[in-house]
Design a protein around this motif. Structure first.
Motif, PDB file in Angstrom:
ATOM      1  N   LYS A 150      -0.950   2.127  -2.411  1.00 54.02           N
ATOM      2  CA  LYS A 150      -1.395   0.730  -2.552  1.00 54.02           C
ATOM      3  C   LYS A 150      -0.732   0.071  -3.756  1.00 54.02           C
ATOM      4  O   LYS A 150      -1.342  -0.732  -4.459  1.00 54.02           O
ATOM      5  CB  LYS A 150      -2.918   0.653  -2.672  1.00 54.02           C
ATOM      6  N   VAL A 162       5.308  -4.854   1.990  1.00 49.61           N
ATOM      7  CA  VAL A 162       4.186  -5.801   2.052  1.00 49.61           C
ATOM      8  C   VAL A 162       3.434  -5.654   3.368  1.00 49.61           C
ATOM      9  O   VAL A 162       2.188  -5.652   3.400  1.00 49.61           O
ATOM     10  CB  VAL A 162       4.699  -7.238   1.846  1.00 49.61           C
ATOM     11  N   TYR A 218       1.499  -2.343   3.278  1.00 48.77           N
ATOM     12  CA  TYR A 218       0.361  -2.437   2.362  1.00 48.77           C
ATOM     13  C   TYR A 218      -0.792  -3.208   2.999  1.00 48.77           C
ATOM     14  O   TYR A 218      -1.961  -2.810   2.903  1.00 48.77           O
ATOM     15  CB  TYR A 218       0.800  -3.112   1.069  1.00 48.77           C
ATOM     16  N   THR A 219      -0.478  -4.317   3.685  1.00 48.94           N
ATOM     17  CA  THR A 219      -1.527  -5.137   4.287  1.00 48.94           C
ATOM     18  C   THR A 219      -2.278  -4.380   5.372  1.00 48.94           C
ATOM     19  O   THR A 219      -3.530  -4.385   5.418  1.00 48.94           O
ATOM     20  CB  THR A 219      -0.916  -6.417   4.883  1.00 48.94           C
ATOM     21  N   GLU A 223      -4.372  -1.397   3.948  1.00 46.25           N
ATOM     22  CA  GLU A 223      -5.584  -1.850   3.276  1.00 46.25           C
ATOM     23  C   GLU A 223      -6.710  -2.080   4.284  1.00 46.25           C
ATOM     24  O   GLU A 223      -7.885  -1.884   3.955  1.00 46.25           O
ATOM     25  CB  GLU A 223      -5.285  -3.132   2.492  1.00 46.25           C
TER      26      GLU A 223
END
Length: 958
Positions: A438, A465, A468-469, A472
């Protein structure tokens, strides 16, 4: 000559000042003979020399340099040492791996064998010396930076370094970069202890050490700084950035120089020119999506793996890591050669030499083996495995896209020409790294620094990116935060412990801040004795007790400004009805009372019983402990002991005597001593065998072998039948021996406990040893410690059977009028019943310039006669400045077999007056020594007892 040298070079003329923390007087070495100063030991001299020279030199630097200048200098040292340790981990692991590969080349069966042995050794090393080094080490560093009490010091660094080399060298699939972060942070924390600084300054040094460790591990100095800012510290102050950048740069330089890469900051990976077209953006988005999904599942798998180990394999850490090493070795036997090495696999994928089935096999095998290793608690990180998994995933996407677009039914408008497979491999590395840690910024920079190609930044940003999105959404929050939460530590969004500092202080209670060891005075102590006590103590006041209850406070002012005669009891001088607090009172209430009444100490009571005391210094110490975590270790809490075997005999209801049994050699003697006391008092005999398990395993869920315990307890049952005693037995599983004994005392309502004792403590801050000190403070019953002598049996070193007659005939009993000595005297008639021809010597030791109180000896002699003791009883009055020396000489000269002592109370006050006399006698005596302590007022009360032996005028009248 010394006046011409700097102060820190004057050590040969004042060596003794380095033997204690405050440099005021030499600290005694518990392993030295009596009278031998500590500097006669060469090793002690060397330790003192190094410690004193280092501390003096660093203190002089603090005088010469300002705070920021000293911080930058420390950063240079931290970067240098972190770089060296990173190289050491790498070279050590590579050396073991090379030897492992050589052995496997001859026979593949060596792979699981080396994995099994290496994993067990690494786990044992971690569990034995530094349990806080389990796993990657980054969660521990993050907790320490959040001011959670976690140990970070030289011990942690050394154990982490050695265990990581064993883990990686034995073939367990983990990385070395996570451990280098913890090693760097631990070395920085140790340096900050050598140069005492503020908690914030120490925190910044730890952050610099973590950055240097990561920079040295990856040869990526910028990524090291960004990882600390993004994940660990979340602080961009000037001092933090300056120290972290400098330490990272030096760590990376040292790592590159010693890693045979020179100072040329080009890629360590054999990449081709990175090219990217607009048509390839959908493939990059697809790669980011896959990396996010699989990276999120990987993060959840790490937590699931830990749960499965605890649920289905509740072994100790060495066993779990050994299983991981064994299974990793078995898997390596079935894998091709190019898939057995992380670095070689990464280079092989980037070069584009793999086929689709080998690449898929690499991803699946690495995915499973990493989860297998992380759940075991092996010392290793997730950084390198995440990069390898990302590289495998990126190459799989490349091969799958090429195969799909090569199909004849695919329209020509859909066909995308892949310009550079290396672009997808490197983007996959960053995307998967971002999904797991993260930390998208760190992921972008770390791969960029490794490739040294600016054209890679855009693909990395897209993939990282997106990954990561999605990650999450699947696994919320940092994997390191989740691991901390699994260990019971919760951090808020800012990376600190939940709540503000004020909220934390509001949750503290008097029970958490108080000192349990309380120096007290009995209300019947005379004014003259109290004056001598104040003169020998640094305390300015003492609680006054009567029958276990606080009745007043006596201060220096009360003693100094009075015109009463010395024989006046202090009960007439004290301040009655003192202000007290209860155990559950908050610290805010304690502070209010201290300020409201303008006092410096508050007794802590449970009802009216004294259980502790709080001073202003205790509050400051608690604050420092909260901010620095200097004295706490992150680990499992000790759980209650668990009974795994027991037998019950008829209950008589008159009382019970507990005797813990551990050594088959000493058990017969202890059983006979215990049986003599039990038969005289008509008590039941409770025999206990204790089985210890590692802290990480619950006693109630850990399988153990009780055969040795049952064999030992059978001796007690045989003795009970022969002596017609009611004997109960039980075996307990526990983390801590003292905890098991205390649990037994409370559950079985024990009246007397008799247990063996080695006669000395190997720990400088313990009087009788860790277990004995805990029992002396907390056991709510009479306690007898038995140190067996060298001449116990005439048959030599071979111990006879359980019912052999003991050669304990001449009994020496020092008296001083205290309750412990009186208790020893009361126990003597039952003890001498095991002697064939008993003789008793009662003695009293006084200072050379005082007259002995003959009344104490005569009363003791009369008491024994009233108890029906018919053997000869002699009395001796001795004059000597050292009580222990006088008793030892008398025992040696009169050929005594046993010395029976009352326990000296543990408080600092009495130790300052006369030292711990029973411990000194037991240490140097060849006779059997029995130390008797009366029933404690209440568990953990810390209330003091009267001394059993000592000078007749040293304040023992109470």
């Amino acid at each position: 000559m010394s006046r011409f040298l700097p102060p820190w070079l004057t050590f040969p003329w004042d060596l003794s000042r380095w033997f204690s923390p405050d440099r005021s007087s030499p600290a005694p070495d518990p392993d030295l003979p009596m009278g031998l100063p500590p500097w006669h030991q060469p090793w002690t001299v060397f330790q003192a020399f190094i410690r004193g020279l280092t501390q003096d030199f660093l203190w002089q630097l603090r005088r010469w340099l300002r705070t920021k200048e000293l911080a930058l200098l420390e950063s240079c040292v931290i970067g240098l040492v972190s770089g060296l340790t990173a190289v050491l981990i790498k070279e050590g692991a590579n050396s073991i791996s090379t030897w492992r590969a050589h052995q496997a080349h001859q026979n593949l069966l060596w792979l699981p064998i080396i994995g099994l042995v290496g994993g067990w050794c690494a786990g044992w090393l971690t569990l034995k010396f530094a349990p806080e080094t389990q796993g990657s080490g980054i969660p521990q560093v993050k907790a320490a930076l959040a001011r959670v009490p976690v140990a970070l010091n030289l011990r942690v660094a050394v154990v982490k370094l050695a265990s990581t080399m064993l883990v990686l060298g034995s073939g367990i699939v983990l990385g070395r970069q996570g451990p280098t972060v913890q090693v760097g942070a631990a070395l920085a924390a140790q340096l900050s202890q050598w140069v005492p600084t503020s908690p914030d300054y120490r925190r910044q040094m730890i952050a610099a050490g973590a950055a240097a460790g990561l920079a040295a591990g990856f040869n990526a100095p910028i990524a090291g700084v960004l990882f600390v800012v993004e994940e660990l510290l979340q602080d961009v102050s000037g001092l933090t950035l300056g120290t972290a950048i400098l330490a990272s740069f030096i760590g990376a330089v040292v790592s590159r120089l010693l890693g045979s890469q020179g100072l040329q900051f080009f890629s360590t990976l054999p990449t081709e020119t990175v090219r990217l077209t607009v048509q390839e953006l959908p493939l990059l988005l697809l790669l980011g999506v896959l990396a996010g999904l699989l990276g999120g599942l990987f993060s959840r798998g790490v937590l699931a793996s830990r749960f499965l180990y605890e649920r289905f394999l509740p072994w100790s850490l060495p066993g779990r890591v050994a299983v991981a090493g064994l299974l990793s070795g078995c898997a390596a036997m079935a894998l091709p050669d190019m898939l057995r090495d992380n670095v070689g696999l990464r280079d092989w994928l980037v070069e584009g030499h793999g086929t689709w089935h080998l690449t898929a096999l690499a991803f699946v095998s690495r995915f499973g083996l990493v989860l297998l290793a992380t759940g075991s608690g092996a010392s290793g990180g997730l950084f390198a495995p995440a990069l390898v998994l990302g590289a495998s995933l990126g190459y799989c996407v490349t091969l799958a896209a090429e195969a799909f677009f090569a199909l004849p039914n695919v329209p020509a408008d859909w066909v995308i020409t892949i310009s550079s497979p290396a672009t997808y491999v490197l983007t996959g590395m960053g995307a998967f790294f971002s999904a797991v840690t993260k930390g998208p910024i760190t992921a972008i920079v770390i791969v960029f620094e490794m490739s040294s190609n600016f054209d890679l930044v855009l693909p990395l940003m897209i993939g990282s990116v997106v990954a990561y999105t999605l990650a999450e959404l699947i696994s919320k929050g940092s994997i390191y935060d989740r691991l901390l939460e699994a260990g019971g530590i919760h951090l808020n969004r800012r990376g600190d412990r939940p709540g503000s500092t004020v909220a934390e202080w509001e949750t503290l209670t008097a029970a958490q801040v108080m000192q349990q060891r309380v120096e007290t005075l009995d209300r019947r102590v005379t004014l003259g004795a109290a004056q001598r006590i104040f003169a020998a103590s640094n305390h300015r006041g003492f609680p006054v007790v009567d029958r276990e209850q606080v009745v007043g406070i006596l201060t220096q002012v009360d003693v100094a400004h009075c015109n009463y005669p010395p024989q006046t009891p202090i009960g007439d001088l004290m301040t009655p009805h003192p202000v007290t607090v209860q155990l559950a009172d908050t610290l805010a209430h304690v502070l209010y009372l201290l300020n409201q009444h303008q006092i410096s100490r508050l007794p802590v009571t449970d009802g009216r019983k004294l259980v502790g005391i709080i001073t202003r210094a205790d509050i400051i110490r608690a604050e420092v402990k909260q901010l620095t975590g200097s004295y706490c270790v992150l680990g499992s809490q000790i759980q209650p002991s668990y009974v795994v075997y027991q037998t019950r005999a008829p209950a008589l209801g008159r009382g019970r005597l507990l005797v813990p049994l551990a050594n088959p050699i000493t058990a017969p003697t202890l059983l006979q001593l215990a049986a003599a006391i039990a038969r005289d008092r008509d008590y039941e005999l409770e025999c206990l065998s204790i089985i210890t398990v590692p802290p990480g395993r619950p006693p109630a869920e850990t399988p153990v072998d009780v055969s040795a315990s049952i064999a030992l307890l059978q001796q007690a049952l045989s003795l009970g039948q022969d002596w017609q005693l009611s004997v109960h037995t039980q075996a307990r599983v526990t983390h801590d021996v003292a905890q098991a004994i205390l649990d037994t005392i409370r559950e079985r309502r024990i009246d007397v406990t008799l247990m063996g004792w080695k006669g000395q403590s190997r720990t400088a801050d313990r009087v009788f040893g860790n277990t004995m000190d805990t029992l002396i403070r907390q056991a709510p019953c009479e306690l007898v410690l038995a140190k067996l002598g060298d001449r116990l049996y005439s048959s030599g070193s071979v111990y006879p059977s359980l019912f052999a007659r003991l050669h304990l005939n001449r009994w020496l009993v020092p008296l001083a009028g205290g309750p412990n000595a009186q208790q020893a005297l009361e126990m003597l008639p039952s003890l001498v019943s095991i002697s064939s021809t008993p003789e008793i010597i009662l003695c009293q030791v006084t200072k050379p310039d005082t007259q002995p109180h003959g009344q104490v000896l005569s009363q003791g002699q009369q008491y024994l006669k009233r108890r029906g003791v018919t053997c000869p009883i002699q009395t001796r009055s001795l004059h000597n400045a050292s009580v222990s020396e006088a008793i030892l000489h008398l025992a040696q000269g009169d050929h005594c077999d046993v010395i029976v002592l009352g326990a000296t109370r543990e408080g600092l006050l009495k130790q300052a007056l006369s030292g711990n006399i029973p411990e000194a006698i037991a240490r140097h005596s060849k006779q059997t020594v029995l130390v008797v302590r009366t029933r404690a007022p209440s568990p953990d009360s810390g209330e003091t007892q009267g001394d059993g032996v000592g000078f007749s005028h040293s304040g023992h009248e109470g």
